[in-house]
Scaffold this active site. Structure first.
Site, PDB file in Angstrom:
ATOM      1  N   GLU A   1       0.826  -1.213   0.000  1.00  9.09           N
ATOM      2  CA  GLU A   1       0.000   0.000   0.000  1.00  9.09           C
ATOM      3  C   GLU A   1       0.857   1.259   0.000  1.00  9.09           C
ATOM      4  OE1 GLU A   1      -0.639  -2.676   1.753  1.00  9.09           O
ATOM      5  OE2 GLU A   1      -2.669  -3.247   1.168  1.00  9.09           O
TER       6      GLU A   1
ATOM      7  N   HIS B   1     -11.215  -5.518   8.816  1.00  9.06           N
ATOM      8  CA  HIS B   1     -11.710  -5.281   7.458  1.00  9.06           C
ATOM      9  C   HIS B   1     -13.115  -4.694   7.459  1.00  9.06           C
ATOM     10  CE1 HIS B   1      -8.650  -8.451   7.165  1.00  9.06           C
ATOM     11  NE2 HIS B   1      -8.419  -8.030   5.918  1.00  9.06           N
TER      12      HIS B   1
END
Lengths: 324, 419
Positions: free
Chosen positions: A60, A129
């Site tokens: 990321e 998540h």
């Protein structure tokens, strides 16, 4: 006017924007051959080629940083972060680089980039998540924060974000991808940055965004059966925030409820209710009420997950009790 | 209920003694939490000592002008708050200091104009704004919101009740008095109380006008500027009788408040044919007790502060008054005449006329309205009235029609029919 889904409306927005603007490129994990973790970018690699749709490694910090650099070099990247929960890994690129470049370089260049990501509960995706982290980005001046709650907004807010001169954090909701709705690609519900009154009412104002909009609208219909008419405002963007629409409504109703999936403490609901209090104090009949996610990690068990964020029943109850 | 002694609180590190400047609560007088009991001078400041709970002043142990040591007993009070952890019996002397005034507010010699009670009222921000715009004092309003919160709707309802929608409800000055409305449903004669004036009927007059009545408020002799020597009760009755209206149907509803109530009883007893009904609001003449300290205070009040202090005794919850209104009252009053009337009414806290025998003669329907927080008279005196008299009790002080018009006026406006 077409009938489509939130997911397809997002894909359509990317496709239309890429046809119109040759500088738009897409970068992220699985965005190319696989078509995106939630299928939003399906078909774009085939249509626009591997020069404009780039599958990145699982890093990321690396691919968000690459997007920031690309934006500084004249491209308009759309970078996809699979889960907003992963923003921590890329946060230096987002908060210290993307958000600050225009200021640090004396306005010589900006970062016209859209960070597409998704958050929220609804798929038993567990604590790492399922978070609603828009409050993190709200704390960084220089970032625009957009949270579409309808099919039409999925299209129009993404198109609008791809015209902004500054970095936009575009947070989709994972439970909304399959939501169906009407879309007129030629007409948005309001300008980018403006809030929309989704349901008029005279007794109480409910301020919300993203999936909680659907909940609030259902709750407002339930409350109407008890004779309470709630006005539901969809903020659509948290930065910029359309205060005129909010304060006009609260001034009229004298009561405000702020509903967010993001957790209560120090969250967006706290900021929004503080602003309402400052702007509408003399018109308030009741304390402003926040209905927000519990201050807990989101549980994986569906029954617990559902109750860790506001429910339609809870919102209905608060609306009716606040007005009586 | 507990009797306890008040002691002089320490109001500064170096304070060892203080001088009682004035007692604002006299023996027999009830007080609410937060009301000022007395004023104490220490070194360079004057401090108002507030009550920390509801109660009644029984006895002053130190008099005005007396110098008292800190923690020394200065009064005996009776308190009604059993649950208060601070409640102490009179015997347990050492800890009493804590029950008096833990943190007295230091201030200059001037009294504050805004009463302490204003800050404690639950009202929504919207209600406060509306009240400011309508120039309505919040304590006048009964809150209907959660936990008794005053809402903007309460204020608007209150304002509408006293609004002047049609020109017919505007008061006209008629000689020594005011007049509202047209006599469609009937005529009402309003007699104000001691030290009052026709403007205390403003809301009542406007309300009656809206209900289709003509309302006429007389100014009683001795009240107001034209120099009238202190009249006797008979002279008051004669004066009112000479000015009674002659409405189309020949009858009028007579409404009297306090002293005006006593006058109304006698007027009605002597004019039986024309009185359609008699309504007495906290009337004098049906009991014996009257708050002498109020009478003396209101007669001798020479400053705005003193007048406000006395006026606060007339209401259940202390109201705030505009300085300009208080100044107007001071300017237009006749202290000599008031003193004479007060002496005619009461001596040492005892009412000087008893009119129940006259009341029994009246054939027209009679109603008595009282506030259960009346600090001037004992509302319980009304309980021993003849059974044919209707008694209406409200959660107000001595001025039911003025303090809580939204509760009182709708009842007032439903006049009983005789026979």
């Amino acid at each position: 006017m077409i009938e489509t889904t939130y997911r397809e409306a997002l894909g359509l927005a990317l496709r239309h924007a890429m046809m119109e603007d040759q500088t738009i490129v897409i970068i992220g994990e699985e965005v190319g051959a696989y078509g995106g973790a939630y299928g939003v970018t399906k078909g774009l690699l085939q249509e626009f080629g591997k020069e404009r749709v780039l599958d990145s490694p699982i890093s990321e910090a690396g691919f968000v940083g690459a997007a920031v650099g690309a934006a500084m070099s004249g491209l308009r990247p759309v970078v996809e972060l699979m889960y907003v929960d992963f923003a921590g890994i890329a946060m230096d690129q987002i908060a210290n680089q993307a958000a600050k470049i225009r200021y640090m370089f004396g306005g010589q260049m900006g970062v016209s980039m859209v960070l597409r990501t998704q958050g929220g509960t609804g798929r038993s995706a567990a604590a790492q998540h399922s978070q609603s982290l828009e409050g993190w980005f709200l704390q960084v001046p220089g970032l625009r924060v957009v949270l579409p709650g309808t099919v039409s907004d999925a299209y129009h807010l993404l198109r609008g974000s791809l015209r902004q001169p500054d970095p936009v954090v575009f947070i989709e909701h994972k439970a909304l991808y399959v939501q169906k709705g009407k879309l007129d690609p030629t007409r948005a519900d309001a300008d980018w940055g403006g809030a929309v009154v989704r349901r008029p009412g005279e007794h109480v104002t409910v301020v919300t965004y993203s999936r909680m909009l659907t909940y609030a609208l259902t709750a407002a219909e339930n409350a109407a059966r008890h004779g309470v008419e709630a006005e539901v405002i969809d903020l659509r963007t948290l930065n910029p925030l359309d205060w005129e629409t909010v304060s006009t409504s609260v001034t009229k109703t004298g009561r405000a409820i702020v509903v967010t999936e993001a957790c209560l403490t120090g969250g967006p609901a706290a900021e929004i209710s503080a602003r309402i209090q400052e702007e509408c104090f003399d018109f308030l009949e009741e304390p402003i009420v926040r209905i927000a996610g519990e201050d807990v990690p989101i549980p994986v068990a569906p029954a617990l997950e559902v109750n860790s964020v506001p429910t339609v029943d809870l919102i209905t109850e608060v609306i009716t009790k606040l007005v009586r | 209920m507990a009797e306890k002694k008040l002691t002089l609180p320490r109001m500064g590190e170096t304070m060892n003694e203080g001088t009682i400047v004035a007692w604002l609560k006299q023996p027999g007088e009830h007080f609410r939490r937060g009301e000022t009991l007395l004023e104490v001078e220490s070194d360079k400041t004057n401090v108002e000592i507030p009550a920390v709970e509801d109660g009644q002043m029984l006895l002053h142990l130190a008099l005005a002008g007396e110098k008292v040591a800190v923690d020394h007993a200065i009064a005996v009070v009776q308190t009604f708050d059993l649950s208060s952890p601070l409640s102490q019996s009179a015997e347990s002397r050492p800890a009493l200091h804590a029950s008096v005034a833990p943190e007295p507010k230091m201030q200059s010699n001037e009294y504050r104009s805004a009463p302490v009670a204003e800050a404690k009222i639950r009202a929504s921000p919207a209600a406060r704004r509306t009240a400011r715009e309508q120039r309505i004092s919040l304590p006048e309003i009964k809150g209907t919101g959660p936990r008794g919160r005053v809402t903007a709707t309460d204020i608007r309802r209150h304002a509408n009740l006293s609004a002047k929608p049609a020109s017919s409800t505007v008061a006209e000055s008629s000689g020594q008095g005011l007049r509202w409305g047209r006599p469609q449903s009937g005529t009402c004669v309003l007699l104000h109380g001691f030290a009052g004036d026709p403007t205390t009927w403003r809301r009542t007059g406007e309300f009656l006008a809206e209900q289709g009545f003509e309302a006429i408020a007389f100014e009683l002799p001795g009240h107001g500027l034209p120099p009238v020597p202190g009249p006797s009760l008979e002279e008051l009755v004669a004066e009112v009788t000479s000015r009674l209206p002659n409405p189309p149907n020949g009858k009028y509803h007579l409404i009297g408040h306090s002293l005006g109530g006593a006058v109304a009883i006698l007027v009605a007893a002597r004019d039986p044919g024309r009185v359609a009904s008699l309504t007495l609001l906290a009337p004098i003449g049906i009991g014996t007790y009257i708050n002498q300290s109020f009478l003396d205070g209101i007669v001798s009040a020479g400053t705005i502060e003193a007048l406000e202090r006395e006026l606060r005794k007339t209401t259940g919850r202390p109201l705030s008054y505009a300085k300009s209104a208080l100044a107007d009252i001071l300017e237009s009053r006749r202290p000599d005449a008031l003193k004479a009337i007060s002496q005619m009414m009461a001596l040492d806290g005892v009412q000087q006329f008893f009119l129940v025998p006259e009341l029994e003669k009246i054939t027209a329907p009679v109603r008595v309205f009282f506030g259960r927080q009346d600090k001037i008279l004992h509302w319980q005196d009304a309980l021993s009235l003849p059974g044919k008299i209707a008694l209406h009790l409200f959660d107000t002080g001595h001025m039911p029609h003025w303090e809580d018009p939204s509760d009182v006026l709708p009842v007032l406006g439903r006049f009983p029919v005789s026979g």
